[in-house]
Scaffold this motif. Structure first.
Motif, PDB file in Angstrom:
ATOM      1  N   ASN A  27     -16.776  32.840   5.169  1.00  0.00           N
ATOM      2  CA  ASN A  27     -17.067  34.058   4.421  1.00  0.00           C
ATOM      3  C   ASN A  27     -17.628  33.714   3.050  1.00  0.00           C
ATOM      4  N   GLU A  28     -17.942  34.735   2.271  1.00  0.00           N
ATOM      5  CA  GLU A  28     -18.568  34.532   0.968  1.00  0.00           C
ATOM      6  C   GLU A  28     -17.618  33.890  -0.027  1.00  0.00           C
ATOM      7  N   ALA A  29     -16.308  33.949   0.227  1.00  0.00           N
ATOM      8  CA  ALA A  29     -15.326  33.346  -0.674  1.00  0.00           C
ATOM      9  C   ALA A  29     -15.146  31.854  -0.428  1.00  0.00           C
ATOM     10  N   GLY A  30     -15.908  31.289   0.527  1.00  0.00           N
ATOM     11  CA  GLY A  30     -15.779  29.870   0.819  1.00  0.00           C
ATOM     12  C   GLY A  30     -14.610  29.539   1.721  1.00  0.00           C
ATOM     13  N   GLU A  31     -14.102  30.544   2.450  1.00  0.00           N
ATOM     14  CA  GLU A  31     -12.984  30.339   3.361  1.00  0.00           C
ATOM     15  C   GLU A  31     -13.499  30.187   4.793  1.00  0.00           C
ATOM     16  N   TYR A  32     -12.674  29.525   5.611  1.00  0.00           N
ATOM     17  CA  TYR A  32     -13.028  29.294   7.011  1.00  0.00           C
ATOM     18  C   TYR A  32     -11.940  29.867   7.913  1.00  0.00           C
ATOM     19  N   LEU A  33     -12.381  30.500   9.010  1.00  0.00           N
ATOM     20  CA  LEU A  33     -11.452  31.139   9.939  1.00  0.00           C
ATOM     21  C   LEU A  33     -10.961  30.113  10.956  1.00  0.00           C
ATOM     22  N   LEU A  34      -9.644  29.890  10.980  1.00  0.00           N
ATOM     23  CA  LEU A  34      -9.047  28.931  11.903  1.00  0.00           C
ATOM     24  C   LEU A  34      -8.099  29.626  12.864  1.00  0.00           C
ATOM     25  N   HIS A  35      -7.978  29.024  14.039  1.00  0.00           N
ATOM     26  CA  HIS A  35      -7.209  29.574  15.151  1.00  0.00           C
ATOM     27  C   HIS A  35      -6.002  28.672  15.401  1.00  0.00           C
ATOM     28  N   LEU A  36      -4.795  29.216  15.277  1.00  0.00           N
ATOM     29  CA  LEU A  36      -3.585  28.444  15.550  1.00  0.00           C
ATOM     30  C   LEU A  36      -3.303  28.486  17.050  1.00  0.00           C
ATOM     31  N   ARG A  37      -3.365  27.339  17.686  1.00  0.00           N
ATOM     32  CA  ARG A  37      -3.206  27.248  19.129  1.00  0.00           C
ATOM     33  C   ARG A  37      -1.738  27.291  19.540  1.00  0.00           C
ATOM     34  N   THR A 104     -22.582  28.104  13.539  1.00  0.00           N
ATOM     35  CA  THR A 104     -21.986  28.700  12.348  1.00  0.00           C
ATOM     36  C   THR A 104     -22.306  30.185  12.322  1.00  0.00           C
ATOM     37  N   GLY A 105     -21.402  30.943  11.704  1.00  0.00           N
ATOM     38  CA  GLY A 105     -21.610  32.379  11.562  1.00  0.00           C
ATOM     39  C   GLY A 105     -20.810  32.926  10.399  1.00  0.00           C
ATOM     40  N   ARG A 106     -21.350  33.937   9.725  1.00  0.00           N
ATOM     41  CA  ARG A 106     -20.656  34.586   8.603  1.00  0.00           C
ATOM     42  C   ARG A 106     -19.885  35.809   9.104  1.00  0.00           C
ATOM     43  N   PRO A 111      -8.726  39.065   9.740  1.00  0.00           N
ATOM     44  CA  PRO A 111      -8.353  38.577  11.073  1.00  0.00           C
ATOM     45  C   PRO A 111      -7.163  39.297  11.678  1.00  0.00           C
ATOM     46  N   ALA A 112      -6.344  39.949  10.837  1.00  0.00           N
ATOM     47  CA  ALA A 112      -5.187  40.680  11.352  1.00  0.00           C
ATOM     48  C   ALA A 112      -5.608  41.881  12.191  1.00  0.00           C
ATOM     49  N   GLU A 118      -5.588  34.769  22.879  1.00  0.00           N
ATOM     50  CA  GLU A 118      -5.135  33.399  23.089  1.00  0.00           C
ATOM     51  C   GLU A 118      -4.629  32.834  21.776  1.00  0.00           C
ATOM     52  N   GLY A 119      -3.641  31.953  21.843  1.00  0.00           N
ATOM     53  CA  GLY A 119      -3.131  31.336  20.636  1.00  0.00           C
ATOM     54  C   GLY A 119      -2.170  32.228  19.885  1.00  0.00           C
ATOM     55  N   VAL A 120      -1.812  31.786  18.660  1.00  0.00           N
ATOM     56  CA  VAL A 120      -0.772  32.456  17.879  1.00  0.00           C
ATOM     57  C   VAL A 120      -1.354  33.393  16.828  1.00  0.00           C
ATOM     58  N   MET A 121      -2.359  32.914  16.082  1.00  0.00           N
ATOM     59  CA  MET A 121      -2.900  33.738  15.010  1.00  0.00           C
ATOM     60  C   MET A 121      -4.237  33.178  14.538  1.00  0.00           C
ATOM     61  N   LEU A 122      -4.943  34.016  13.763  1.00  0.00           N
ATOM     62  CA  LEU A 122      -6.158  33.618  13.062  1.00  0.00           C
ATOM     63  C   LEU A 122      -5.914  33.805  11.571  1.00  0.00           C
ATOM     64  N   HIS A 123      -6.464  32.873  10.762  1.00  0.00           N
ATOM     65  CA  HIS A 123      -6.212  32.982   9.320  1.00  0.00           C
ATOM     66  C   HIS A 123      -7.355  32.317   8.562  1.00  0.00           C
ATOM     67  N   TRP A 124      -7.666  32.862   7.375  1.00  0.00           N
ATOM     68  CA  TRP A 124      -8.657  32.257   6.491  1.00  0.00           C
ATOM     69  C   TRP A 124      -8.024  31.136   5.679  1.00  0.00           C
ATOM     70  N   PHE A 125      -8.726  30.007   5.547  1.00  0.00           N
ATOM     71  CA  PHE A 125      -8.261  28.895   4.722  1.00  0.00           C
ATOM     72  C   PHE A 125      -9.437  28.344   3.910  1.00  0.00           C
ATOM     73  N   ARG A 126      -9.136  27.899   2.689  1.00  0.00           N
ATOM     74  CA  ARG A 126     -10.118  27.164   1.914  1.00  0.00           C
ATOM     75  C   ARG A 126     -10.048  25.685   2.291  1.00  0.00           C
ATOM     76  N   PRO A 127     -11.174  24.943   2.203  1.00  0.00           N
ATOM     77  CA  PRO A 127     -11.170  23.532   2.621  1.00  0.00           C
ATOM     78  C   PRO A 127     -10.139  22.669   1.916  1.00  0.00           C
ATOM     79  N   GLU A 128      -9.826  22.972   0.649  1.00  0.00           N
ATOM     80  CA  GLU A 128      -8.927  22.095  -0.097  1.00  0.00           C
ATOM     81  C   GLU A 128      -7.482  22.142   0.396  1.00  0.00           C
ATOM     82  N   VAL A 129      -7.102  23.182   1.146  1.00  0.00           N
ATOM     83  CA  VAL A 129      -5.731  23.229   1.654  1.00  0.00           C
ATOM     84  C   VAL A 129      -5.624  22.632   3.058  1.00  0.00           C
TER      85      VAL A 129
END
Length: 328
Positions: A27-37, A104-106, A111-112, A118-129
């Motif tokens: 997204n524009e905030a520099g976060e990435y959407l990750l999927h908890l399996r 890649t896609g914006r 995500p809620a 499938e999986g447990v959840m989706l969440h935005w994360f910044r690369p540094e964490v």
């Protein structure tokens, strides 16, 4: 990185070498959407954060269709635009490696609100964490590389790799200077692969006609050093661009071209490395950058060869280690 479903085999349409597809969503905030399996023993990367994606099915006409179908099925997510970014490899259940086409896609949603199947959840994360997350190192490195490209784009120094179809090793940019008004100019560093086959012919790639730099010209396999050593960059680019595997111990520096491509442009130190041994046959893994690989006799290079590529090959054949171009 993504769920392993089907290795490449005769059941896949058109015998495409990549059987899987995943999507890097940001997204524009520099976060990435990750999927908890799901943390289920025996499953693919159980309990890890990964990208949404999966294996190609017989009804998918392309890997982009695979990526879009997986987004719909796993999260009810529709993205207007997907852009090919790179090809990664994951370890399959049989111990072999499986190529995965990364798109890649914006997206700017919550995500809620998605219907996760499938999986447990989706969440935005910044690369540094992400170093604190349980996830494959290859996924973490992929996101780091993409975030660095976006950062350079925001600074106006290098256009995003997937948007302009050019290699950062070749893309001219204004010369940055040291803070405080100093006259020292920072030089870009590019790495280039010099391969000779058994007949003494040199491998060159034909750049995509829409490339911002040297469109429709023949050039070394090349890349721009990120936060990595030159040899690490060379090994990575050889695999990403052409599917070649090279060991750093089989590589030697054979020529350097110190180049100013355009008047007032950023100087670049173009390092050319020879690989004495490698495995694999050159293949088109980034067709948005290179439309073909070919072996050329050094004394019969095509007319449309990048000038500093030609100069480097001539220097190597003459036993010279260094060439300057564009300084006078």
């Amino acid at each position: 990185m993504t769920e392993q479903t089907t290795p490449t085999d005769a059941a896949l349409p058109h015998q495409l070498p990549q059987a899987n597809a995943s999507t890097l969503i940001y997204n524009e905030a520099g976060e990435y959407l990750l999927h908890l399996r799901d943390d289920i023993p025996g499953s693919w990367e159980p309990g890890s954060w990964s990208l949404l994606g999966g294996g190609r099915e017989p009804g998918d006409r392309s890997l982009e269709e695979t990526a879009r179908r997986e987004l719909r099925e796993e999260a009810g997510l529709e993205l207007p635009d997907l852009t090919p970014f790179t090809v990664e490899e994951a370890r399959g259940s049989d111990g072999g490696t499986v190529p995965i086409q990364i798109f890649t896609g914006r997206w700017a949603g919550d995500p809620a609100t998605l219907n996760l199947t499938e999986g447990v959840m989706l969440h935005w994360f910044r690369p540094e964490v992400m170093p604190r997350l349980r996830m494959a190192s290859s996924t973490r490195d992929l996101i780091r590389r993409h975030a660095e490209l976006l950062r350079r784009d925001s600074l106006g120094t290098v256009a995003e790799e997937t948007a302009d179809n050019s290699s950062p090793a070749d893309q001219p940019s204004p010369p940055p200077t040291l803070s405080g008004g100093g006259r020292t100019v920072l030089n870009g560093i590019g790495v280039h692969l010099y391969l000779e086959d058994a007949d003494g012919e040199v491998l060159l790639g034909l750049r995509h006609p829409d490339s911002a730099y040297a469109g429709s010209m023949w050039h070394f396999l090349a890349g721009h050093c990120e936060q990595e050593s030159a040899l690490t960059c060379l090994v990575r680019e050889a695999h990403e661009e052409a599917g070649l595997r090279i060991e750093p111990g089989d590589v030697e520096l054979v020529h350097v071209v110190h180049l100013v491509d355009t008047p007032g442009g950023q100087p670049r130190m173009q390092m050319v490395f020879r690989a004495r041994r490698w495995s694999g046959v050159p293949e088109l893994r980034e067709p948005d950058k290179c439309t073909g690989w070919r072996w050329w006799p050094p004394n019969g290079l095509p007319a449309q060869t990048v000038p500093y590529t030609r100069a480097a090959i001539e220097g190597i054949r003459a036993g010279r280690r260094y060439t300057e171009m564009g300084w006078s």
